[in-house]
Design an enzyme around this catalytic site. Structure first.
Site, PDB file in Angstrom:
ATOM      1  N   GLN A  74       0.813  -1.214   0.000  1.00  0.00           N
ATOM      2  CA  GLN A  74       0.000   0.000   0.000  1.00  0.00           C
ATOM      3  C   GLN A  74       0.852   1.272   0.000  1.00  0.00           C
ATOM      4  O   GLN A  74       2.050   1.237   0.302  1.00  0.00           O
ATOM      5  CB  GLN A  74      -0.920   0.013   1.213  1.00  0.00           C
ATOM      6  N   HIS A  75       0.202   2.369  -0.336  1.00  0.00           N
ATOM      7  CA  HIS A  75       0.697   3.738  -0.149  1.00  0.00           C
ATOM      8  C   HIS A  75       1.744   4.219  -1.155  1.00  0.00           C
ATOM      9  O   HIS A  75       1.916   5.416  -1.325  1.00  0.00           O
ATOM     10  CB  HIS A  75       1.290   3.930   1.258  1.00  0.00           C
ATOM     11  N   ASP A 238      -2.291  -4.895   0.065  1.00  0.00           N
ATOM     12  CA  ASP A 238      -1.800  -6.172   0.571  1.00  0.00           C
ATOM     13  C   ASP A 238      -2.537  -6.646   1.822  1.00  0.00           C
ATOM     14  O   ASP A 238      -2.857  -7.841   1.951  1.00  0.00           O
ATOM     15  CB  ASP A 238      -0.291  -6.128   0.812  1.00  0.00           C
TER      16      ASP A 238
END
EC number: 2.7.1.17
Length: 479
Positions: A74-75, A238
């Site tokens: 992520q991110h 994830d």
């Protein structure tokens, strides 16, 4: 006997790319492949694409696969120009250079008041941004690389970009994502299911001309793989992928012990925590996935094992030879700064060092207890948001540790289940791919494998002592 319909799930994580191919009807494993990713907190996305090709090849290709979905870290900020080219290496979730940008964004939205800013962000997106969030990385880009910021035509996350690459499209309008990953950007409201372009503009300093991936439903088709009839699923972040992979339901809490440590719980309604300890993310099924995330999990055990000159089996033997509480030794394991609590500049520390406590056994025990106590504090924060805990599972690389399995129930005061080892994120992506083919209201039900339950005499003093010491450490870094 009829030929089974095959589906594939991809886990493009910080460390590697893994591809799992399963029978869409039963979930039975058919093939598997993997390839490593380069180390670092910023990575050229081309490295992910190259690793994906190797992993797909090792897994036998996608020619006979009916559908595939991508689960991704992520991110991470993938900034694209008007021609779809990557502008600079992606800044990953564990890159803390945007810590000041995060603090600035909170204060700005609160019109100079930090607490008001936290409340405003939680109300807007269900979370308070920290350095890992994409929105903070965009602010960092605008401040430190204005020429690159001026070229940004689209912003994608790692799984968005890989799904787009698999489709073969070069049109930015074909970028897609899902609620779970979008909710970690810092400019998506998972309750209203809409982007907050005002927050994107606040970060990047530009009006709403930036292309953002279209947010698909949990089982909505994203297209097909270039040159194949293989259907593309929407993919997931994830942690949401792992939740789908282990079949989490409301009341379930999972500790995922990988590079980072994640406490996640499935909730039917949104969570908005103005303290910032709990992020109010969405899951991959249409529900919510409140999470508390630490930067330091398995790496705490890695570092301690290296210090003591043992492997992980040896570390477990040492830790289990010590008494609960490690003779008074407390390890606050902020080895790479920390995200929960938000202390990006903090360092790890040992407290309670005496001639009697400074043994190899106590050092090993303190490392295991410190890692688990940090996550136990995260679970407490999740519970304080009204999330009920019915059962606790532990997954991830560090769940293989005998010490982790036996110490966890003592620290938590609850039995813990450890499912059989599997590629949970890839499994979740695989299950989503089967869902896309099935088109039903819920993801297909697969047998997720057996679990072993561990119990221990509760040792509440261990967590109490840790929270006391960690509180002092936090005070030192926030004064």
């Amino acid at each position: 006997m009829s030929t089974p319909t095959l589906v594939a799930g991809i886990d493009s994580s910080t460390q590697s790319c893994k591809v799992v191919v399963r029978d869409a009807g039963t979930g039975a494993l058919v093939r598997f492949g993997q390839a490593p990713h380069p180390d670092g907190t910023e990575v050229d996305p081309a490295a992910w694409w190259d690793a994906l090709q190797v992993a797909i090849g090792t897994a036998g290709g996608l020619d006979d696969v009916a559908a595939v979905s991508v689960g991704g870290q992520q991110h991470g900020m993938v900034a694209l120009d008007a021609d779809g080219r990557v502008i600079r290496p992606a800044l990953l979730w564990n890159d803390t250079r945007s810590a000041q940008a995060a603090a600035d964004l909170v204060v700005e939205l609160g019109e100079g008041d930090t607490e008001a800013g936290r409340r405003a962000w939680a109300a807007a997106i269900g979370s308070v941004p920290v350095a890992s969030f994409t929105v903070t990385k965009l602010r960092w880009l605008a401040e430190h690389e204005p020429e690159n910021a001026a070229r940004v035509a689209a912003v994608a996350l790692p799984h968005d970009w890989l799904t787009w690459k698999l489709s073969g499209s070069q049109d930015l309008a074909d970028l897609v994502t899902d609620r779970s990953d979008a909710s970690g950007t810092g400019y998506f409201d998972p309750t209203a299911n809409t982007y907050r372009r005002d927050l994107l503009t606040r970060a990047l300093g530009r009006d709403g001309d930036i292309v953002l991936p279209r947010v698909l439903g949990p089982a909505e088709r994203a297209g097909t793989v270039q040159g194949l009839a293989t259907v593309l699923g929407p993919g997931a972040g994830d942690n949401a992928g792992a939740a789908l992979g282990v079949g989490m339901r409301a009341g379930d809490v999972t500790f995922s012990l990988g590079t980072s440590g994640v406490v996640s719980a499935v909730a039917n309604g949104p969570v908005n925590d103005p303290t910032g300890l709990v992020t109010g993310f969405a899951d991959a099924t249409g529900r919510f996935l409140p999470m508390a995330t630490t930067l330091n999990a398995s790496r705490v055990l890695d570092a301690t094992a290296a210090l003591l000159g043992v492997d992980h089996s040896g570390l477990s033997e040492l830790a289990l030879a010590a008494e609960p509480g490690a003779g008074g030794l407390v390890h606050v394991p902020y080895l790479d700064g920390e995200r929960t609590p938000n202390l990006p500049t903090a360092t790890g520390s040992l407290h309670g060092m005496t001639r009697s406590s400074m043994t190899r056994e106590n050092l090993a025990r303190a490392a295991v207890e410190g890692m688990l106590c940090g996550l136990a504090a995260g679970m407490q924060a999740v519970q304080e948001q009204g999330v009920k805990v019915r059962r606790v599972r532990i997954i991830g690389g560090a769940a293989r540790s005998a010490a982790v399995r036996q110490v966890a129930p003592a620290v938590l005061g609850l039995p813990v289940e450890v499912p059989q080892v599997s590629e949970y994120v890839a499994d979740g992506a695989c299950r989503q791919a089967a869902w896309v083919l099935d088109g039903g209201a819920e993801a297909p039900s697969w047998e997720t494998g057996s679990s072993q339950t561990y119990e221990a005499e509760p040792a509440p003093a261990v967590l109490e002592r840790y929270l006391e010491v960690a509180g002092r450490v936090a005070a030192e870094h926030t004064d």
